[in-house]
Design a protein around this motif. Sequence first.
Motif, PDB file in Angstrom:
ATOM      1  N   PRO A 105       0.817  -1.218   0.000  1.00 45.22           N
ATOM      2  CA  PRO A 105       0.000   0.000   0.000  1.00 45.22           C
ATOM      3  C   PRO A 105       0.855   1.274   0.000  1.00 45.22           C
ATOM      4  O   PRO A 105       1.910   1.329   0.635  1.00 45.22           O
ATOM      5  N   ILE A 106       0.382   2.272  -0.716  1.00 43.21           N
ATOM      6  CA  ILE A 106       1.038   3.582  -0.733  1.00 43.21           C
ATOM      7  C   ILE A 106       0.399   4.406   0.368  1.00 43.21           C
ATOM      8  O   ILE A 106      -0.805   4.669   0.344  1.00 43.21           O
ATOM      9  N   THR A 107       1.179   4.820   1.337  1.00 41.94           N
ATOM     10  CA  THR A 107       0.630   5.524   2.501  1.00 41.94           C
ATOM     11  C   THR A 107       0.788   7.039   2.417  1.00 41.94           C
ATOM     12  O   THR A 107       0.186   7.753   3.220  1.00 41.94           O
ATOM     13  N   ALA A 108       1.548   7.539   1.473  1.00 47.65           N
ATOM     14  CA  ALA A 108       1.764   8.992   1.356  1.00 47.65           C
ATOM     15  C   ALA A 108       0.446   9.705   1.072  1.00 47.65           C
ATOM     16  O   ALA A 108      -0.448   9.158   0.427  1.00 47.65           O
ATOM     17  N   SER A 109       0.331  10.935   1.548  1.00 47.99           N
ATOM     18  CA  SER A 109      -0.889  11.713   1.323  1.00 47.99           C
ATOM     19  C   SER A 109      -0.642  12.926   0.426  1.00 47.99           C
ATOM     20  O   SER A 109      -1.566  13.701   0.174  1.00 47.99           O
ATOM     21  N   GLU A 110       0.592  13.092  -0.032  1.00 50.92           N
ATOM     22  CA  GLU A 110       0.915  14.198  -0.929  1.00 50.92           C
ATOM     23  C   GLU A 110       2.066  13.801  -1.847  1.00 50.92           C
ATOM     24  O   GLU A 110       2.749  12.805  -1.610  1.00 50.92           O
ATOM     25  N   ASP A 111       2.285  14.604  -2.903  1.00 49.51           N
ATOM     26  CA  ASP A 111       3.358  14.332  -3.849  1.00 49.51           C
ATOM     27  C   ASP A 111       4.715  14.370  -3.148  1.00 49.51           C
ATOM     28  O   ASP A 111       4.940  15.200  -2.266  1.00 49.51           O
ATOM     29  N   VAL A 112       5.596  13.470  -3.570  1.00 48.79           N
ATOM     30  CA  VAL A 112       6.952  13.401  -3.030  1.00 48.79           C
ATOM     31  C   VAL A 112       7.905  13.135  -4.187  1.00 48.79           C
ATOM     32  O   VAL A 112       7.636  12.286  -5.033  1.00 48.79           O
ATOM     33  N   ASP A 113       9.008  13.857  -4.216  1.00 47.62           N
ATOM     34  CA  ASP A 113      10.103  13.574  -5.137  1.00 47.62           C
ATOM     35  C   ASP A 113      11.331  13.288  -4.291  1.00 47.62           C
ATOM     36  O   ASP A 113      11.725  14.116  -3.462  1.00 47.62           O
ATOM     37  N   SER A 114      11.919  12.110  -4.477  1.00 46.48           N
ATOM     38  CA  SER A 114      13.106  11.740  -3.722  1.00 46.48           C
ATOM     39  C   SER A 114      14.200  11.318  -4.691  1.00 46.48           C
ATOM     40  O   SER A 114      13.972  11.233  -5.902  1.00 46.48           O
ATOM     41  N   VAL A 115      15.374  11.033  -4.178  1.00 46.86           N
ATOM     42  CA  VAL A 115      16.504  10.640  -5.009  1.00 46.86           C
ATOM     43  C   VAL A 115      16.217   9.335  -5.738  1.00 46.86           C
ATOM     44  O   VAL A 115      16.625   9.149  -6.867  1.00 46.86           O
ATOM     45  N   GLY A 116      15.462   8.431  -5.105  1.00 47.61           N
ATOM     46  CA  GLY A 116      15.216   7.121  -5.690  1.00 47.61           C
ATOM     47  C   GLY A 116      13.837   6.907  -6.263  1.00 47.61           C
ATOM     48  O   GLY A 116      13.498   5.796  -6.662  1.00 47.61           O
ATOM     49  N   GLY A 117      13.020   7.946  -6.337  1.00 48.85           N
ATOM     50  CA  GLY A 117      11.686   7.744  -6.874  1.00 48.85           C
ATOM     51  C   GLY A 117      10.783   8.941  -6.717  1.00 48.85           C
ATOM     52  O   GLY A 117      11.227  10.040  -6.398  1.00 48.85           O
ATOM     53  N   ALA A 118       9.482   8.706  -6.930  1.00 51.15           N
ATOM     54  CA  ALA A 118       8.502   9.777  -6.851  1.00 51.15           C
ATOM     55  C   ALA A 118       7.135   9.199  -6.520  1.00 51.15           C
ATOM     56  O   ALA A 118       6.829   8.053  -6.856  1.00 51.15           O
ATOM     57  N   ILE A 119       6.331  10.018  -5.854  1.00 50.42           N
ATOM     58  CA  ILE A 119       4.948   9.666  -5.531  1.00 50.42           C
ATOM     59  C   ILE A 119       4.062  10.797  -6.031  1.00 50.42           C
ATOM     60  O   ILE A 119       4.393  11.974  -5.875  1.00 50.42           O
ATOM     61  N   ARG A 120       2.949  10.429  -6.631  1.00 53.46           N
ATOM     62  CA  ARG A 120       1.946  11.398  -7.055  1.00 53.46           C
ATOM     63  C   ARG A 120       0.622  11.002  -6.419  1.00 53.46           C
ATOM     64  O   ARG A 120       0.240   9.826  -6.436  1.00 53.46           O
ATOM     65  N   VAL A 121      -0.077  11.997  -5.856  1.00 56.79           N
ATOM     66  CA  VAL A 121      -1.366  11.774  -5.193  1.00 56.79           C
ATOM     67  C   VAL A 121      -2.350  12.799  -5.744  1.00 56.79           C
ATOM     68  O   VAL A 121      -2.061  13.993  -5.765  1.00 56.79           O
ATOM     69  N   LEU A 122      -3.523  12.319  -6.230  1.00 55.72           N
ATOM     70  CA  LEU A 122      -4.511  13.236  -6.762  1.00 55.72           C
ATOM     71  C   LEU A 122      -5.920  12.692  -6.597  1.00 55.72           C
ATOM     72  O   LEU A 122      -6.117  11.489  -6.492  1.00 55.72           O
ATOM     73  N   GLN A 123      -6.873  13.616  -6.563  1.00 58.49           N
ATOM     74  CA  GLN A 123      -8.283  13.239  -6.539  1.00 58.49           C
ATOM     75  C   GLN A 123      -8.623  12.649  -7.900  1.00 58.49           C
ATOM     76  O   GLN A 123      -8.208  13.185  -8.927  1.00 58.49           O
ATOM     77  N   ALA A 124      -9.354  11.545  -7.906  1.00 58.70           N
ATOM     78  CA  ALA A 124      -9.653  10.870  -9.173  1.00 58.70           C
ATOM     79  C   ALA A 124     -10.884   9.999  -9.004  1.00 58.70           C
ATOM     80  O   ALA A 124     -11.433   9.860  -7.911  1.00 58.70           O
ATOM     81  N   ASP A 125     -11.295   9.410 -10.119  1.00 61.93           N
ATOM     82  CA  ASP A 125     -12.378   8.434 -10.090  1.00 61.93           C
ATOM     83  C   ASP A 125     -11.839   7.092 -10.587  1.00 61.93           C
ATOM     84  O   ASP A 125     -10.688   6.996 -11.031  1.00 61.93           O
TER      85      ASP A 125
END
Length: 144
Positions: free
Chosen positions: A35-55
């Motif tokens: 599971p992805i637990t992040a609640s906001e976008d993150v950019d790190s040295v080894g990757g990235a997370i994107r979080v957005l409202q969607a259907d």
Amino acid sequence: MRLVIYGVVFLVAVSVFGSAYVRLAPSDPKLWNTPITASEDVDSVGGAIRVLQADLELFRRVRHEMGALPRTQVVMRARKIVGVQEERRITFVTRSLIWGFPDYTTVQFSDGVLKLYGRLRFGRSDLGVNGKRLQGVLRRAQGG
């Protein structure tokens, strides 16, 4: 001269075995389809997370766009897709063109929130590749 030849042979051998390990190393889906637990976008040295409202439809389009990427496969185990549709979480592995380095991308949808998490497996830096991949997938899935 002999030392140079031995050095070249050594470097070639290390490259061949290193490449083989990167391409053939086992991949445990339990480690990557989490599971992805992040609640906001993150950019790190080894990757990235994107979080957005969607259907659910955007989740399906993102899943389709990820699967359409070159050198990309769904992480599988025992001939069953990990992250079945009912879970609304699926993980893909995308390999680099020359060396075959694997990057893992998890796409997850829950309660109107779409999360994407792209990260490297080997090394320390992905040089921003995962963030760019996520942005491209989202842009295409949203019709842009």
